[in-house]
Every structure is written in C-alpha cells, then in structure tokens.
Scaffold this motif. Structure first.
Motif, PDB file in Angstrom:
ATOM      1  N   UNK A 126       0.837  -1.205   0.000  1.00 30.36           N
ATOM      2  CA  UNK A 126       0.000   0.000   0.000  1.00 30.36           C
ATOM      3  C   UNK A 126       0.868   1.250   0.000  1.00 30.36           C
ATOM      4  N   UNK A 127       1.953   1.238   0.745  1.00 30.36           N
ATOM      5  CA  UNK A 127       2.871   2.376   0.771  1.00 30.36           C
ATOM      6  C   UNK A 127       3.496   2.626  -0.586  1.00 30.36           C
ATOM      7  N   UNK A 128       3.943   1.571  -1.268  1.00 31.34           N
ATOM      8  CA  UNK A 128       4.551   1.715  -2.607  1.00 31.34           C
ATOM      9  C   UNK A 128       3.515   2.248  -3.588  1.00 31.34           C
ATOM     10  N   UNK A 129       2.295   1.719  -3.543  1.00 32.05           N
ATOM     11  CA  UNK A 129       1.235   2.201  -4.436  1.00 32.05           C
ATOM     12  C   UNK A 129       0.921   3.675  -4.179  1.00 32.05           C
TER      13      UNK A 129
ATOM     14  N   UNK B  95       2.983   5.981  -3.067  1.00 28.16           N
ATOM     15  CA  UNK B  95       4.090   6.772  -3.616  1.00 28.16           C
ATOM     16  C   UNK B  95       3.959   6.858  -5.136  1.00 28.16           C
ATOM     17  N   UNK B  96       3.597   5.744  -5.798  1.00 25.12           N
ATOM     18  CA  UNK B  96       3.429   5.745  -7.257  1.00 25.12           C
ATOM     19  C   UNK B  96       2.284   6.663  -7.688  1.00 25.12           C
ATOM     20  N   UNK B  97       1.154   6.653  -6.971  1.00 18.79           N
ATOM     21  CA  UNK B  97       0.023   7.518  -7.316  1.00 18.79           C
ATOM     22  C   UNK B  97       0.406   8.983  -7.158  1.00 18.79           C
ATOM     23  N   UNK B  98       1.076   9.339  -6.079  1.00 20.45           N
ATOM     24  CA  UNK B  98       1.508  10.723  -5.868  1.00 20.45           C
ATOM     25  C   UNK B  98       2.485  11.121  -6.963  1.00 20.45           C
ATOM     26  N   UNK B  99       3.406  10.249  -7.280  1.00 19.54           N
ATOM     27  CA  UNK B  99       4.364  10.532  -8.359  1.00 19.54           C
ATOM     28  C   UNK B  99       3.667  10.730  -9.697  1.00 19.54           C
ATOM     29  N   UNK B 100       2.681   9.910 -10.007  1.00 22.82           N
ATOM     30  CA  UNK B 100       1.938  10.024 -11.253  1.00 22.82           C
ATOM     31  C   UNK B 100       1.225  11.378 -11.338  1.00 22.82           C
ATOM     32  N   UNK B 101       0.541  11.770 -10.267  1.00 23.84           N
ATOM     33  CA  UNK B 101      -0.153  13.059 -10.279  1.00 23.84           C
ATOM     34  C   UNK B 101       0.807  14.231 -10.371  1.00 23.84           C
ATOM     35  N   UNK B 102       1.956  14.149  -9.703  1.00 22.93           N
ATOM     36  CA  UNK B 102       2.956  15.198  -9.832  1.00 22.93           C
ATOM     37  C   UNK B 102       3.500  15.281 -11.275  1.00 22.93           C
TER      38      UNK B 102
END
Length: 167
Positions: A148-151, A153-160
């Motif tokens: 869940x933590x990795x996902x 981070x990936x979602x935040x990175x995608x939106x950024x």
C-alpha cells in the motif's frame, strides 16, 4: 455464639451475632447486615448454621465473596477467618475463641504497603487480558502495508508528473 466483627471502615466496630436463622449480607435494606458500598451486591451472601458449623455461601455476587483472600462459592467458617464481602471485611469469631481475643487480633492488624515490586519482571508479555499476540499474521500485515505504501508513492508521483507536464 458465632459473630462477625466489622473490620473495614463501612462496618468498623460493629458486631453481628449469627443466630439460629443465620444472616444475609448485602446492599439491599432487607438483609440482616445492610452495607451501603458499591462493591457489595444487593443479595451478596448468607451465613447459615448447619450442625456445629457456620457455612458461608456466595449468592452469585458481582464482586465475589472471599475467605482469607480466597474466592469461594461455599465455605465452612473457622475462628479467626477473614470474610471479605466485595471490599468490606469482617472477622469471624465463634465459641472457640473469646470475643476479646478476636478484638485483640483486630487491634494488632497492621497494613503494610509495598514500596514497589520485589523483583523486576522478565517481560510484560503475560499481563494482557487478551493473551499473547499471535505472530503468524505479522509478516502478512507488514507485506500488505508495504505494498500500500509503494502504491501510494506511485500515485503521488503520477499526479505530480501529470501536473508538471500539462503546464
């Protein structure tokens, strides 16, 4: 003559004779000994005379009845027994010892408070009322939380990434 001698603040100095009809102890006013104390149930216990013995019976009380610090449902009382009804204490006395001797025991009673535990406990694992934690599911939860933590981070990175590439 068998008697109960009040030891606790609520009943200190009171002497109650246990007659041939026995007696009842509780918070309700229709008991032989009515005690206004929150640790005492309405109908807490009774004492009956059976032959030469006085028998103490707990009547399903919430906080229990103890004789010499041991919880009981039924017990034959002996001279010098300490009867605890909830948190209220009585000294049982019978013809085997004179009342003056029982009062002398009461007057010599000394309460000593410990300054702390005698020894340091090895661990606190056994103090939980729910038992020891099971370890078999611990690895599963660590894995789920890590994914869940990795996902996240990936979602935040995608939106950024989307935010800065659209500008």
């Amino acid at each position: 003559m068998a008697v109960l001698i009040g030891m606790s603040t609520d009943v200190k100095g009171q002497t109650h004779e246990i007659g041939s009809g026995g007696l009842t102890i509780g918070r309700s006013s229709d008991n032989s000994i009515a005690i206004n104390n929150s640790t005492v149930s309405g109908k807490h216990c009774n004492i009956t005379i059976e032959g030469e013995n006085c028998v103490l019976r707990d009547l399903g009380s919430t906080n229990g009845t103890r004789v010499n610090s041991k919880e009981i449902k039924e017990a034959v009382l002996r001279p010098k027994d300490l009867v605890q009804v909830g948190s209220v204490e009585f000294l049982f006395n019978s013809q085997d010892i004179p009342l003056s001797e029982a009062e002398a025991i009461y007057n010599k009673t000394e309460i000593v408070e410990a300054s702390g535990p005698a020894v340091k406990p090895q661990s606190f694992n056994s103090i939980s009322p729910f038992g020891a934690r099971r370890r078999e599911n611990q690895n599963l939860w660590v894995t789920v939380i890590a994914i869940i933590g990795v996902l996240a981070v990936l979602v935040v990175g995608f939106f950024l990434f989307k935010l800065f590439t659209n500008s």
